[in-house]
Design a protein around this motif. Structure first.
Motif, PDB file in Angstrom:
ATOM      1  N   LYS A   4       0.833  -1.208   0.000  1.00  0.00           N
ATOM      2  CA  LYS A   4       0.000   0.000   0.000  1.00  0.00           C
ATOM      3  C   LYS A   4       0.866   1.257   0.000  1.00  0.00           C
ATOM      4  N   THR A   5       1.964   1.222   0.737  1.00  0.00           N
ATOM      5  CA  THR A   5       2.861   2.375   0.804  1.00  0.00           C
ATOM      6  C   THR A   5       3.513   2.644  -0.548  1.00  0.00           C
ATOM      7  N   VAL A   6       4.029   1.598  -1.166  1.00  0.00           N
ATOM      8  CA  VAL A   6       4.680   1.762  -2.466  1.00  0.00           C
ATOM      9  C   VAL A   6       3.665   2.201  -3.515  1.00  0.00           C
ATOM     10  N   ASP A   7       2.475   1.655  -3.444  1.00  0.00           N
ATOM     11  CA  ASP A   7       1.402   2.066  -4.352  1.00  0.00           C
ATOM     12  C   ASP A   7       1.151   3.567  -4.233  1.00  0.00           C
ATOM     13  N   ALA A   8       1.124   4.084  -3.001  1.00  0.00           N
ATOM     14  CA  ALA A   8       0.911   5.513  -2.771  1.00  0.00           C
ATOM     15  C   ALA A   8       2.062   6.345  -3.336  1.00  0.00           C
ATOM     16  N   TRP A   9       3.278   5.867  -3.167  1.00  0.00           N
ATOM     17  CA  TRP A   9       4.436   6.590  -3.729  1.00  0.00           C
ATOM     18  C   TRP A   9       4.317   6.693  -5.249  1.00  0.00           C
ATOM     19  N   LEU A  10       3.930   5.602  -5.869  1.00  0.00           N
ATOM     20  CA  LEU A  10       3.838   5.590  -7.319  1.00  0.00           C
ATOM     21  C   LEU A  10       2.697   6.474  -7.826  1.00  0.00           C
ATOM     22  N   ARG A  11       1.613   6.552  -7.063  1.00  0.00           N
ATOM     23  CA  ARG A  11       0.511   7.439  -7.460  1.00  0.00           C
ATOM     24  C   ARG A  11       0.923   8.904  -7.327  1.00  0.00           C
ATOM     25  N   THR A  12       1.715   9.199  -6.321  1.00  0.00           N
ATOM     26  CA  THR A  12       2.226  10.563  -6.167  1.00  0.00           C
ATOM     27  C   THR A  12       3.139  10.932  -7.336  1.00  0.00           C
ATOM     28  N   ASP A  13       3.832   9.955  -7.870  1.00  0.00           N
ATOM     29  CA  ASP A  13       4.741  10.208  -8.994  1.00  0.00           C
ATOM     30  C   ASP A  13       4.024  10.753 -10.225  1.00  0.00           C
ATOM     31  N   LEU A  14       2.740  10.474 -10.346  1.00  0.00           N
ATOM     32  CA  LEU A  14       1.993  10.959 -11.512  1.00  0.00           C
ATOM     33  C   LEU A  14       2.013  12.480 -11.601  1.00  0.00           C
ATOM     34  N   GLU A  15       2.134  13.160 -10.444  1.00  0.00           N
ATOM     35  CA  GLU A  15       2.137  14.618 -10.407  1.00  0.00           C
ATOM     36  C   GLU A  15       3.546  15.193 -10.263  1.00  0.00           C
ATOM     37  N   ALA A  16       4.537  14.326 -10.165  1.00  0.00           N
ATOM     38  CA  ALA A  16       5.914  14.786  -9.940  1.00  0.00           C
ATOM     39  C   ALA A  16       6.645  14.979 -11.264  1.00  0.00           C
ATOM     40  N   PRO A  17       7.671  15.845 -11.294  1.00  0.00           N
ATOM     41  CA  PRO A  17       8.501  15.974 -12.507  1.00  0.00           C
ATOM     42  C   PRO A  17       9.105  14.633 -12.866  1.00  0.00           C
ATOM     43  N   ARG A  18       9.293  14.400 -14.141  1.00  0.00           N
ATOM     44  CA  ARG A  18       9.794  13.111 -14.603  1.00  0.00           C
ATOM     45  C   ARG A  18      11.125  12.737 -13.953  1.00  0.00           C
ATOM     46  N   GLU A  19      12.014  13.766 -13.778  1.00  0.00           N
ATOM     47  CA  GLU A  19      13.329  13.480 -13.219  1.00  0.00           C
ATOM     48  C   GLU A  19      13.280  13.162 -11.737  1.00  0.00           C
ATOM     49  N   GLN A  20      12.129  13.418 -11.082  1.00  0.00           N
ATOM     50  CA  GLN A  20      12.051  13.225  -9.634  1.00  0.00           C
ATOM     51  C   GLN A  20      10.991  12.196  -9.246  1.00  0.00           C
ATOM     52  N   ARG A  21      10.808  11.230 -10.105  1.00  0.00           N
ATOM     53  CA  ARG A  21       9.920  10.121  -9.797  1.00  0.00           C
ATOM     54  C   ARG A  21      10.741   8.945  -9.262  1.00  0.00           C
ATOM     55  N   HIS A  22      10.064   8.083  -8.526  1.00  0.00           N
ATOM     56  CA  HIS A  22      10.759   6.967  -7.887  1.00  0.00           C
ATOM     57  C   HIS A  22      11.300   5.968  -8.910  1.00  0.00           C
ATOM     58  N   THR A  23      12.535   5.617  -8.751  1.00  0.00           N
ATOM     59  CA  THR A  23      13.085   4.467  -9.453  1.00  0.00           C
ATOM     60  C   THR A  23      12.938   3.247  -8.546  1.00  0.00           C
ATOM     61  N   VAL A  24      13.131   2.073  -9.117  1.00  0.00           N
ATOM     62  CA  VAL A  24      13.064   0.854  -8.306  1.00  0.00           C
ATOM     63  C   VAL A  24      14.140   0.894  -7.221  1.00  0.00           C
ATOM     64  N   ARG A  25      15.313   1.386  -7.569  1.00  0.00           N
ATOM     65  CA  ARG A  25      16.393   1.446  -6.589  1.00  0.00           C
ATOM     66  C   ARG A  25      16.043   2.392  -5.438  1.00  0.00           C
ATOM     67  N   ARG A  26      15.390   3.518  -5.770  1.00  0.00           N
ATOM     68  CA  ARG A  26      15.025   4.468  -4.720  1.00  0.00           C
ATOM     69  C   ARG A  26      13.936   3.880  -3.820  1.00  0.00           C
ATOM     70  N   ILE A  27      12.997   3.167  -4.400  1.00  0.00           N
ATOM     71  CA  ILE A  27      11.943   2.531  -3.600  1.00  0.00           C
ATOM     72  C   ILE A  27      12.545   1.489  -2.663  1.00  0.00           C
ATOM     73  N   THR A  28      13.471   0.694  -3.174  1.00  0.00           N
ATOM     74  CA  THR A  28      14.135  -0.315  -2.348  1.00  0.00           C
ATOM     75  C   THR A  28      14.851   0.343  -1.172  1.00  0.00           C
ATOM     76  N   ALA A  29      15.517   1.472  -1.458  1.00  0.00           N
ATOM     77  CA  ALA A  29      16.241   2.178  -0.400  1.00  0.00           C
ATOM     78  C   ALA A  29      15.286   2.772   0.629  1.00  0.00           C
ATOM     79  N   ARG A  30      14.158   3.333   0.185  1.00  0.00           N
ATOM     80  CA  ARG A  30      13.202   3.933   1.121  1.00  0.00           C
ATOM     81  C   ARG A  30      12.573   2.890   2.033  1.00  0.00           C
ATOM     82  N   ILE A  31      12.296   1.728   1.495  1.00  0.00           N
ATOM     83  CA  ILE A  31      11.741   0.658   2.333  1.00  0.00           C
ATOM     84  C   ILE A  31      12.708   0.316   3.451  1.00  0.00           C
TER      85      ILE A  31
END
Length: 224
Positions: free
Chosen positions: A6-33
């Motif tokens: 649910k948390t990762v899903d929320a991060w990815l939904r937030t990315d829809l409104e974020a600049p392309r260069e500042q959206r989550h990569t898989v590596r960044r999601i792994t690090a945040r977890i």
């Protein structure tokens, strides 16, 4: 992934409104977890979940979904060209120069040339870089040579199309040498289309131009 879906899903939904260069990569999601929850999740597990979830979110939001096709390079067929800034200490004065890079897509073999004028300012340097590269490689790519939309080659970009209005001298040049130019999409959308040669420019900076070269004359600064 179950405790974090649910948390990762929320991060990815937030990315829809974020600049392309500042959206989550898989590596960044792994690090945040790991940072926020103390959980160590294998990268492939996160990657597979993110890939599936992004498609679902994009479909629900009505956002266009980009697709990519794996590029398979044939021997001696394709190449990429790019320009990058470099600095040289010329007669004791730090001077901005320009690095022409020509990279074969299959082998990764690259030819570089430093000049005092850049591709966007001096067509002569642009042509000279090609002549030097094709001479060094002892041949001409049989497929396509990929370019950003550099001024010495392109007079006008026809948006939403691969068509370009070429500089007449450039048209005559590539016709004489018998290779076919391919122009990347403008801006970020086309960044991946010649990513290998852009990485090659950075590699050349780090491995051959560090520390800053010191030369006594302009002739020395024009180098392979």
């Amino acid at each position: 992934m179950e405790p974090y879906k649910k948390t990762v899903d929320a991060w990815l939904r937030t990315d829809l409104e974020a600049p392309r260069e500042q959206r989550h990569t898989v590596r960044r999601i792994t690090a945040r977890i790991e940072e926020e929850f103390g959980g160590a999740i294998p990268y492939p597990t996160v990657r597979d979940f993110v890939a599936a979830t992004r498609k679902e979110i994009a479909a629900q939001a009505g956002a266009p979904v980009e697709a990519f096709v794996t590029r398979h390079n044939a021997l001696g067929a394709d190449a990429e060209v790019d320009f990058g800034d470099v600095y040289v200490d010329l007669a004791g004065q730090r001077t901005r120069c320009y690095l022409f890079a020509f990279r074969l897509a299959y082998s990764g073999k690259a030819v570089h040339r430093i000049s005092r004028s850049c591709g966007q300012c001096g067509q002569q340097a642009f042509f000279d870089g090609h002549v030097h590269a094709l001479t060094t490689l002892s041949g001409v790519p049989a497929g396509q040579v990929r370019y950003d939309n550099l001024t010495p080659a392109v007079k006008q970009v026809v948006f939403h199309s691969r068509s370009r209005e070429e500089n007449p001298r450039w048209t005559a040049f590539h016709a004489y040498y018998g290779f076919t130019p391919f122009y990347c999409e403008p801006g970020l959308r086309g960044a991946h289309e010649e990513g290998d040669v852009e990485g090659q420019v950075g590699y050349f900076h780090r491995n051959y131009l560090t520390p800053v070269p010191q030369v006594d004359s302009p002739d020395e600064s024009t180098a392979d």
